[in-house]
Design a protein around this motif. Structure first.
Motif, PDB file in Angstrom:
ATOM      1  N   GLY B 288      34.870  34.270  24.034  1.00 15.80           N
ATOM      2  CA  GLY B 288      35.412  34.391  25.386  1.00 15.80           C
ATOM      3  C   GLY B 288      35.417  35.840  25.847  1.00 15.80           C
ATOM      4  N   MET B 289      35.840  36.726  24.962  1.00 20.81           N
ATOM      5  CA  MET B 289      35.854  38.159  25.309  1.00 20.81           C
ATOM      6  C   MET B 289      34.437  38.630  25.657  1.00 20.81           C
ATOM      7  N   ASP B 290      33.494  38.196  24.853  1.00 20.99           N
ATOM      8  CA  ASP B 290      32.110  38.625  25.083  1.00 20.99           C
ATOM      9  C   ASP B 290      31.608  38.125  26.441  1.00 20.99           C
ATOM     10  N   TRP B 291      31.917  36.863  26.742  1.00 15.77           N
ATOM     11  CA  TRP B 291      31.497  36.322  28.049  1.00 15.77           C
ATOM     12  C   TRP B 291      32.054  37.165  29.186  1.00 15.77           C
ATOM     13  N   LEU B 292      33.327  37.483  29.060  1.00 17.11           N
ATOM     14  CA  LEU B 292      33.968  38.228  30.152  1.00 17.11           C
ATOM     15  C   LEU B 292      33.380  39.631  30.257  1.00 17.11           C
ATOM     16  N   LYS B 293      33.104  40.213  29.101  1.00 12.63           N
ATOM     17  CA  LYS B 293      32.464  41.536  29.099  1.00 12.63           C
ATOM     18  C   LYS B 293      31.115  41.461  29.818  1.00 12.63           C
ATOM     19  N   ASP B 294      30.372  40.383  29.513  1.00 11.37           N
ATOM     20  CA  ASP B 294      29.075  40.189  30.164  1.00 11.37           C
ATOM     21  C   ASP B 294      29.204  40.107  31.679  1.00 11.37           C
ATOM     22  N   GLN B 295      30.341  39.619  32.127  1.00 12.55           N
ATOM     23  CA  GLN B 295      30.548  39.505  33.573  1.00 12.55           C
ATOM     24  C   GLN B 295      31.114  40.785  34.167  1.00 12.55           C
ATOM     25  N   GLY B 296      31.196  41.806  33.336  1.00  9.75           N
ATOM     26  CA  GLY B 296      31.605  43.107  33.875  1.00  9.75           C
ATOM     27  C   GLY B 296      33.031  43.492  33.600  1.00  9.75           C
ATOM     28  N   ALA B 297      33.784  42.623  32.902  1.00  9.88           N
ATOM     29  CA  ALA B 297      35.182  42.942  32.652  1.00  9.88           C
ATOM     30  C   ALA B 297      35.316  43.942  31.513  1.00  9.88           C
ATOM     31  N   GLU B 298      36.406  44.692  31.584  1.00 10.50           N
ATOM     32  CA  GLU B 298      36.722  45.594  30.478  1.00 10.50           C
ATOM     33  C   GLU B 298      37.780  44.905  29.612  1.00 10.50           C
ATOM     34  N   ILE B 299      37.538  44.838  28.326  1.00 12.91           N
ATOM     35  CA  ILE B 299      38.495  44.183  27.412  1.00 12.91           C
ATOM     36  C   ILE B 299      39.453  45.248  26.877  1.00 12.91           C
ATOM     37  N   VAL B 300      40.740  44.987  27.030  1.00 13.05           N
ATOM     38  CA  VAL B 300      41.746  45.979  26.660  1.00 13.05           C
ATOM     39  C   VAL B 300      42.730  45.343  25.680  1.00 13.05           C
TER      40      VAL B 300
END
Lengths: 485, 496, 95
Positions: B288-300
């Motif tokens: 899930g984190m990777d998907w969101l990163k792919d969409q441009g999100a920063e994981i914190v």
């Protein structure tokens, strides 16, 4: 001083009483629902689905009731709390549909205050108010309509009550009665409760214990179902003696709820002991804390009427009345207003007070009528008293005129005119009557002149009789004295 | 014609608008599916006659060009929502036969928007449970099967187990749920459906049988994020009859769906890495984190230090409120009554026979923690910790726009598995309860299947009133996950 | 803290739930298990923390004092197990 000590076998006892007065708030609708609170409707008609605690129903607070609560707090000269919390008091009873009463516990809307009560001997005493909170009333169970069932009517369920809790400052039944009377008077002045004990819109629970003077407080019992001042006085009398007897017999008073039985004139334990209450108060999660603004409190403060004590002191100062007369006149707001109108028309404050208190209230009481239904209105009574003041009629004639007014509702002047009751002040006319009386009673004239002073009254009586009571008594006295000397 | 039960709400609305099929046809297809899938026990009461009547009127509106926002959409109503003239039980014997004379605000809004009511959905008794095994009307069966052991019946999650099972098995296009500690999100995760619990105060609680008033919140189940947004558009809004209902403006939630996550910060609370969490769930979370990163999100990485105390806090507050909320079920004004010698007998017998074991247990716990001498130690303490938990979220949301966590610590388990150990059952809600305590919006979105072939969900948690970000993040997960798997049992399977 | 059977009995009584001795015996350990679980909270330092009773982020709404509800006795009594002459009926209450 009404601080009554009771003599027991082991010496004198003192009673310690605190009162919880429950007063139904004057409003159109209930505390948390839009159902009517009108008294006397057919069973379960003034009930919303919220009042019947149907699943999923939720409370919404009545703004007017909140304002009435603030007004009452201000009227009791108590602290109005800007932050208060509605809490649930949990217990099971058929007339409590939710299984809990929404009340206020740790954070009531009104905090400490003090009121001054007027005791029968004319003295006053200060009684502390601990708090006042808003809460839901319960419904009503009817136990006498069916041999094996109780019937439940929820019309009253959810109506707003103010519970006014006193400090344990009360030391006699007289003080308790004076306290309840004063609270009732203040609430009626404020228009926050009609004080109608017959309809149950004002009720009191009495917390009572006994102790030897100077000792710590004893264990108290709470007496419920006290629905009149008379019942309260009787219940206190019974309960005090019951507790003293228990202690003097070596027993201990139980902390319990007792019920006043107005038929047997006794208190008895209400609920069995193993069923001890544990109300489990907690903040009602269906409601948020009630936060009041200074603006709202100030706005309500500006609408406060002149309160009983203020009015009493003003009457004593402005009208030179004694404390007793002032107390009687201010006991009801409409009575005080009536009196003030009478004074305005008649001029003489003391005479007006006598007429309102002794004649008018006496006559109304005899006729079983309220002041609001009086056939004689304030302006009319004022006119009548004015006629005494300006010597148009005597006080004695005025009583006859008043009786007629109560019957017919006519103005005093009209009756005086119609019946020709106007006082005779013409000295020539009075002299003529006196001369006639002297001629007709030669023996008595001689006796009087011979030193029998007491006969003077006889001559006054004869003159008044001959004038049909209309001769001005002062003039009659003066002239008689001259003629007889 | 395409299988009408496999449509989304959005596509069904399109089809209706374009006259590809009628509301009556759509409703009939779902009635058939509902009847076919009775073995799942998803419905307590089926109301096909009501649905068809509503569909008929919807068809008239479509013909007139006056169609409503959800006109003709067949849904199931969790049997915790009071429905006028239709039995409402909260899955409890004590309310068996209770026919409300009123309509809950949320269900009323859905009918007013044109939805058709297929029936009242099963649930845990009074919404107390995490497996839908406490219903008086029997367990609900998850339409998904464990591929390694296909003969056993799995739970659909709880308490909204009827809702999750019905939506997953294509018995309805959407369903209502309520969420007190995870009752929408956990069953959604167990059934591969989307489930959203909005911010506390978004949906009126008026007419919903209360469990724990400070936590209860209505929400939606559907098979897509967009469908959830469509349902929320109708369900949310201020209600003067509920003093905790918010006046916050309700946006068009469907507008929040599009757009990637550029510039968005997504928090990963480290305390959610609990001991004993299955590796598959850990992996899915990472995915899930990777998907969101792919969409441009920063994981914190963020910390919610009091997470561990959320469950014990919940298991004081919820039972306390429930013990009081359920006092009204006394056999006097409605519901079942057991006669007794006297009034106390009547109360005690009515309640002992009317409530099931789990409900009685919670009433007892709630009564105890509120009772004299224990109130401060339990209830007040729990309220203080509740504040700390809420503050944890506030602190985290100073750094991030949303949080991503697993929805539940496992996939669906066998019926009966955790029944004898209440605490083990309570642990199902370990990831959902903190959000409920803080009153925040949370959504479960299907992310994939585990090795048993069972769906796993990811939870997106947002700031108060920010369902839009929650929906936006969930939509991005949905797009990336491309979850197309279907349960083994489908309502349509026996049809035609 | 551990609940005895008597404690459980008292709580059952307060909750108006009839339980026989066997049920009380079975329930006591379960309740104690749950209490043990929730007692974890004692570890948390809550000094100077205000209790939080509701997360509704709004103020208490007030309603106008108008009569707009009630007068629906049929609806009020519709589900009553026993009603007579417009009242709910219950076994006689002796006070």
């Amino acid at each position: 001083m009404t601080h009554a000590l009771i003599k027991g076998e082991t010496g004198e006892w003192e009673m310690v009483i605190g009162l919880e007065v429950h007063a139904q708030v004057i409003a159109n609708s209930k505390l948390f629902s839009g159902a009517s609170i009108e008294f006397g409707a057919a069973p379960n008609t003034h009930v919303s689905l919220v009042d019947a605690a149907m699943p999923g129903m939720l409370p919404v607070l009545n703004q007017h009731v909140v304002e009435q609560g603030i007004k009452t707090g201000l009227g009791l000269k108590a602290q109005v709390n800007k932050y208060s919390v509605f809490a649930r008091k949990n217990y099971f009873y058929p007339d409590l549909p939710q299984g809990y009463q929404i009340s206020q516990s740790d954070h009531p809307i009104v905090g400490e205050g003090i009121i001054e009560v007027d005791l029968p001997d004319g003295s006053t005493k200060e009684i502390g108010i601990t708090r006042m909170h808003l809460e839901q009333d319960a419904g009503k169970s009817v136990h006498d309509m069916h041999p094996s069932k109780s019937y439940v009517d929820l019309n009253r369920s959810g109506s707003a009550l103010m519970e006014i809790v006193s400090e344990p400052d009360i030391r006699s039944a007289d003080e308790a009665a004076a306290y309840v009377n004063k609270i009732r008077m203040i609430l009626r002045y404020l228009g926050t409760c009609d004080g109608n004990m017959d309809e149950g819109s004002m009720r009191a629970d009495v917390n009572i214990s006994v102790r030897k003077p100077g000792d710590e407080y004893g264990t108290r019992a709470e007496i419920k179902n006290v629905n009149s001042i008379k019942a309260m006085t009787q219940a206190i009398g019974f309960e005090v003696n019951r507790q003293i007897d228990i202690i003097e017999d070596g027993g201990e008073v139980d902390q319990e709820t007792r019920l006043w039985d107005p038929v047997k004139l006794e208190t008895r334990a209400l609920r069995s002991k193993e069923d001890a209450h544990d109300y489990r108060y907690f903040p009602d999660p269906d409601l948020l804390p009630l936060e009041l603004t200074d603006e709202l409190i100030e706005r309500i403060k500006a609408t406060l009427p002149e309160l009983p004590d203020e009015k009493k002191h003003r009457f004593m100062n402005e009208f030179s009345l004694n404390a007793y007369d002032a107390s009687v006149l201010i006991a009801e707001q409409n009575r005080a207003a009536f009196y003030e109108t009478v004074v305005k028309t008649a001029g003489d404050a003391k005479l007006s007070a006598n007429w309102v208190i002794n004649e008018l209230l006496g006559a109304l009481n005899k006729a079983g009528k309220d002041l609001d239904d009086s056939p004689v209105i304030a302006e009319q009574l004022g006119q009548l008293v004015a006629r005494i003041v300006d010597n148009t009629i005597s006080g004695k004639i005025a009583k006859d005129v008043f009786a007629d007014m109560m019957e017919s509702g006519k103005d005093a002047d009209l009756i005086i005119d119609e019946k020709g009751l106007k006082q005779v002040t013409d000295t020539g006319a009075i002299e003529a009557i006196i001369d006639e009386v002297i001629v007709n009673n030669p023996d008595n004239v001689a006796a009087y002149r011979g030193g029998k002073d007491k006969l003077f009254g006889f001559f006054v009586g004869q003159v008044m009789k001959a004038s049909q009571g209309k001769a001005n008594p002062t003039i009659v006295n003066e002239l008689l004295k001259n003629k007889l000397s | 014609m395409t299988d009408l039960t496999n449509l989304t709400i959005a596509s069904a609305l399109n089809g209706l608008k374009n006259k590809e099929f009628s509301a009556t046809e759509l409703t009939n297809a779902h009635i058939t599916a509902m009847e076919n899938a009775r073995d799942l026990n998803a419905f307590i009461v089926e109301t096909p006659e009501i649905a068809l009547k509503q569909a008929e009127v919807a068809d008239v509106r479509y013909a007139n060009g006056t169609a409503l926002p959800l006109d003709g959409v067949p849904i199931g109503m969790k049997d915790l929502f009071c429905t006028k003239d239709t039995q409402t039980t909260a899955a409890s014997h004590i309310l068996e036969g209770f026919v409300p004379q009123y309509e809950s605000t949320v269900s009323g809004k859905l009918w007013d928007a044109g939805c058709t009511m297929l029936g009242k959905l099963n649930l845990d008794e009074f919404a107390m449970g995490s497996a839908n095994t406490t219903s008086h009307f029997g367990n609900v069966i998850n339409p998904w099967k464990d591929q390694t052991n296909p003969n056993i019946d799995l739970v659909p999650g709880g308490s909204s187990g009827g809702s999750s099972a019905a939506v997953a098995a294509r018995l309805c296009l959407g369903a209502t749920g309520t969420d007190t500690g995870g009752s929408i999100r956990q069953p959604a995760a167990f059934t591969g459906t989307c489930g959203i619990k909005p911010t506390y105060g978004r949906c009126s609680r008026w007419g919903i049988v209360a469990f724990a008033s400070s936590l209860d919140q209505a929400g939606a189940f559907a098979r897509t994020v967009e469908d959830c947004a469509l349902m929320l558009n109708t369900m949310c809004g201020h209600d003067a009859k509920d003093s905790t209902s918010s006046k916050q403006e309700v946006p068009d939630f469907t507008k929040a769906l599009e757009g990637d996550l550029k510039g968005k910060k997504i928090g990963i609370p480290k305390e959610y890495r609990v001991d004993g969490m299955p590796e598959e769930i850990e992996k899915m979370w990472q995915q899930g984190m990777d998907w969101l990163k792919d969409q441009g999100a920063e994981i914190v990485d963020v910390s919610l230090p009091h997470t561990k105390y959320a469950l014990p806090t919940y298991y004081i507050i919820a039972p306390a409120e429930c013990s009081s909320n359920l006092a009204r079920y006394d056999g006097i004004r409605y519901g079942q009554r057991v006669e007794g010698e006297d009034l106390t007998d009547l109360y005690e017998l009515t309640r002992a026979q009317g409530f099931g074991e789990e409900v009685q247990r919670r009433i007892m716990i709630g009564t105890y923690v509120l009772s004299a001498g224990y109130y401060d130690a339990y209830y007040i303490k729990a309220q203080k910790v509740r504040r700390l938990i809420t503050q944890d979220f506030e602190n985290a949301f100073e750094q991030v726009d949303a949080l991503l966590t697993p929805t539940a610590p496992s996939s669906a388990f066998a019926i009966g598995e955790n029944d004898d150990d209440p605490i083990k059952m309570y642990l199902n809600d370990v990831f959902t309860v903190p959000t409920s305590l803080a009153g925040l919006p949370g959504m479960s979105v299907p992310a994939g299947l585990d090795s048993k072939g069972l769906p796993l969900g990811l939870q997106v948690i947002g700031k108060a009133w920010d369902e839009e970000t929650v929906l936006n993040v969930a939509r991005n997960i949905e797009r990336a996950a491309n979850f197309t798997a279907k349960p083994q049992i489908l309502g349509v399977s026996k049809a035609a | 803290m551990s609940l005895t059977r008597d404690d459980v009995k008292k709580v059952a009584r307060l909750s108006r739930l009839r339980m026989d001795d066997q049920q009380l015996d079975e329930l006591a350990p379960k309740l104690n298990g749950i209490l043990g679980f929730i007692e974890q909270l004692s570890e948390v330092d809550t000094d100077n923390v205000e209790p939080l009773s509701n997360v509704a982020r709004s103020t208490l709404p007030l309603r106008d004092d108008v009569i707009n509800d009630g007068e629906c006795r049929d609806a009020v009594l519709a589900n009553a197990p026993e009603s007579e002459e417009g009242f709910f009926a219950v076994p006689k209450v002796v006070e």
